[in-house]
Design a protein around this motif. Structure first.
Motif, PDB file in Angstrom:
ATOM      1  N   GLU A  25     -22.682  24.718   1.279  1.00 25.03           N
ATOM      2  CA  GLU A  25     -22.623  23.448   2.004  1.00 25.03           C
ATOM      3  C   GLU A  25     -23.914  23.159   2.760  1.00 25.03           C
ATOM      4  OE1 GLU A  25     -19.058  23.921   4.340  1.00 25.03           O
ATOM      5  OE2 GLU A  25     -17.845  22.917   2.831  1.00 25.03           O
ATOM      6  N   GLY A  29     -28.615  18.300  -1.353  1.00 26.54           N
ATOM      7  CA  GLY A  29     -28.085  17.810  -2.614  1.00 26.54           C
ATOM      8  C   GLY A  29     -26.642  18.185  -2.857  1.00 26.54           C
ATOM      9  N   PHE A  30     -26.110  19.076  -2.035  1.00 29.18           N
ATOM     10  CA  PHE A  30     -24.740  19.524  -2.159  1.00 29.18           C
ATOM     11  C   PHE A  30     -23.781  18.390  -1.818  1.00 29.18           C
ATOM     12  CE2 PHE A  30     -21.013  20.849   0.135  1.00 29.18           C
ATOM     13  CZ  PHE A  30     -20.406  21.682  -0.769  1.00 29.18           C
ATOM     14  N   GLN A  31     -22.678  18.267  -2.571  1.00 30.27           N
ATOM     15  CA  GLN A  31     -21.679  17.227  -2.301  1.00 30.27           C
ATOM     16  C   GLN A  31     -20.301  17.804  -2.007  1.00 30.27           C
ATOM     17  OE1 GLN A  31     -22.282  13.797  -2.087  1.00 30.27           O
ATOM     18  NE2 GLN A  31     -24.340  14.620  -2.002  1.00 30.27           N
ATOM     19  N   VAL A  44     -18.936  23.579  -7.900  1.00 33.36           N
ATOM     20  CA  VAL A  44     -19.873  22.881  -7.030  1.00 33.36           C
ATOM     21  C   VAL A  44     -20.133  21.483  -7.592  1.00 33.36           C
ATOM     22  CG1 VAL A  44     -22.163  22.919  -5.982  1.00 33.36           C
ATOM     23  CG2 VAL A  44     -20.983  25.072  -6.450  1.00 33.36           C
ATOM     24  N   GLU A  45     -20.056  20.499  -6.722  1.00 36.37           N
ATOM     25  CA  GLU A  45     -20.399  19.120  -7.056  1.00 36.37           C
ATOM     26  C   GLU A  45     -21.686  18.803  -6.294  1.00 36.37           C
ATOM     27  OE1 GLU A  45     -18.530  14.676  -6.348  1.00 36.37           O
ATOM     28  OE2 GLU A  45     -17.295  16.429  -5.982  1.00 36.37           O
ATOM     29  N   TYR A  46     -22.674  18.218  -6.985  1.00 42.45           N
ATOM     30  CA  TYR A  46     -23.968  18.013  -6.347  1.00 42.45           C
ATOM     31  C   TYR A  46     -24.730  16.853  -6.969  1.00 42.45           C
ATOM     32  CZ  TYR A  46     -25.756  20.514 -10.435  1.00 42.45           C
ATOM     33  OH  TYR A  46     -26.065  20.891 -11.707  1.00 42.45           O
ATOM     34  N   ASN A  47     -25.689  16.343  -6.230  1.00 38.50           N
ATOM     35  CA  ASN A  47     -26.655  15.371  -6.740  1.00 38.50           C
ATOM     36  C   ASN A  47     -27.835  16.169  -7.248  1.00 38.50           C
ATOM     37  OD1 ASN A  47     -25.237  13.038  -6.019  1.00 38.50           O
ATOM     38  ND2 ASN A  47     -25.997  13.138  -3.942  1.00 38.50           N
ATOM     39  N   GLU A  48     -28.102  16.083  -8.527  1.00 42.02           N
ATOM     40  CA  GLU A  48     -29.142  16.910  -9.125  1.00 42.02           C
ATOM     41  C   GLU A  48     -30.533  16.475  -8.668  1.00 42.02           C
ATOM     42  OE1 GLU A  48     -30.261  18.820 -13.430  1.00 42.02           O
ATOM     43  OE2 GLU A  48     -28.571  17.484 -13.245  1.00 42.02           O
ATOM     44  N   ALA A  52     -31.503  20.988  -5.652  1.00 40.97           N
ATOM     45  CA  ALA A  52     -30.091  21.229  -5.918  1.00 40.97           C
ATOM     46  C   ALA A  52     -29.896  21.400  -7.417  1.00 40.97           C
ATOM     47  CB  ALA A  52     -29.246  20.074  -5.402  1.00 40.97           C
ATOM     48  N   PHE A  57     -27.954  27.357  -6.624  1.00 39.78           N
ATOM     49  CA  PHE A  57     -26.625  27.756  -6.166  1.00 39.78           C
ATOM     50  C   PHE A  57     -26.364  29.225  -6.485  1.00 39.78           C
ATOM     51  CE2 PHE A  57     -25.753  23.097  -7.119  1.00 39.78           C
ATOM     52  CZ  PHE A  57     -26.028  22.709  -5.828  1.00 39.78           C
TER      53      PHE A  57
END
Length: 70
Positions: A25, A29-31, A44-48, A52, A57
């Motif tokens: 967290e 870029g972490f979502q 993990v959900e993220y904006n690349e 990120a 990760f």
């Protein structure tokens, strides 16, 4: 939005899962993250971005002392 699942070995308690979740967290870029202690899977959900990526990760989790299985 991008997604990655990381298979983590060595998480044995809720404290371990929280440690992984909190570390991820804190990254740019972490979502979102879902840690499943029973299976060792971390979704993990993220904006690349360059900050990120799945490698970042994985490195973060390994830096906590856990093993990441490819």
């Amino acid at each position: 939005m991008s997604y990655v699942t990381i298979n983590v070995q060595g998480m044995f308690c809720g404290g371990c899962a929280s440690k992984v979740k909190n570390a991820l967290e804190a990254l740019n870029g972490f979502q979102g993250v879902q840690v499943t202690l029973e299976t060792g899977l971390v979704n993990v959900e993220y904006n690349e971005t360059e900050k990120a990526t799945p490698d970042v990760f994985r490195d973060t989790v390994e830096g906590l002392g856990f093993d990441v299985v490819a």
